[in-house]
Structure formats: C-alpha cells, structure tokens
Enzyme design. Sequence first.
Site, PDB file in Angstrom:
ATOM      1  CD  GLU A   3      74.414  27.375  43.328  1.00 51.39           C
ATOM      2  OE1 GLU A   3      74.218  26.709  44.313  1.00 51.39           O
ATOM      3  OE2 GLU A   3      74.900  26.791  42.143  1.00 51.39           O
ATOM      4  CE  LYS A  21      65.134  24.974  34.864  1.00 52.19           C
ATOM      5  NZ  LYS A  21      66.144  25.207  35.921  1.00 52.19           N
TER       6      LYS A  21
END
Length: 144
Positions: A3, A21
């Site tokens: 990632e 988040k």
Amino acid sequence: LREKVLAEAAKTFILVANHRKNVEYLGTNFTPGVPIEIVPFAYAKVLQNLHHMLGSPNATLRMAKAKAGPVSDNANFIIDAPFSTEVMKGPYTLMARINMLTGVVEVGLFCHMAEAAYFGNEDGSATVKRLAASQVVEERIAAP
C-alpha cells in the site's frame, strides 16, 4: 508495504475511510496499534525493542486468520504495536524511530503523504481534511 509503495508512486494520494477513522489522533479507535512489517528472522528482537525501548509493552505478533501463521503478502511478519496517545501525537517521529529498528521492512503510518482525507459519515455526507499552511482545514460536503 504494498500500500505504501502505491501511495508513493501516486501522483496524488487521497485517503478514503469511514467516519470511525476520523479522529484527532491515530490509534484512538483502532486499538490493535501501528502495523509494522518485519523480516521473520528479526521478530523476537523487534518485539523486545518495541516493548522496552519504544514504549509499546503490548506489541504482539499478528496471527493470520485465513493463512498459515503471521505472514504478509511479502512473506514477512506483521507486528501490531499500540502506543499511548501522547506518542501518537508525533506520528512522524514514531515512524522514524520504528524504521531505525533492524529488521523492520515498513511501518503502516502514511505521514506527510496524503493531499487530503475523505471520511464518509453515517448520514451520507463527507468530511474532507486538508493541510493548509500547517493547519488542518476541515470541510463538510452534504449528502446528495
């Protein structure tokens, strides 16, 4: 690791996440901690260093659920290392300190990489955070 390679290769990197988040400090809602990819040979020493040198006494080797053992896509191990809110207030410093440990391949903190972060809210709206002149600027986009 994969990632982060993609994030660094991107011309523009935008984070997209759900409302859980959207926190002031990393680690507030995701309690397992900072994911750290390490070479298998070094896992015991890296764990020891995290426990005693870097202030993460609850760092643990992640056990895979759908695979045999704690193996990443790159055949490395993953350690989840929770840190106090005080430590998480300086994620770039923390990332640098973890990266200095022998055996660490990559740290799952994407510091100074994102142009913006988009958070989907429960009501269908979105919250957008950007850094402008060293200040976090937040805007809300109404649901369609």
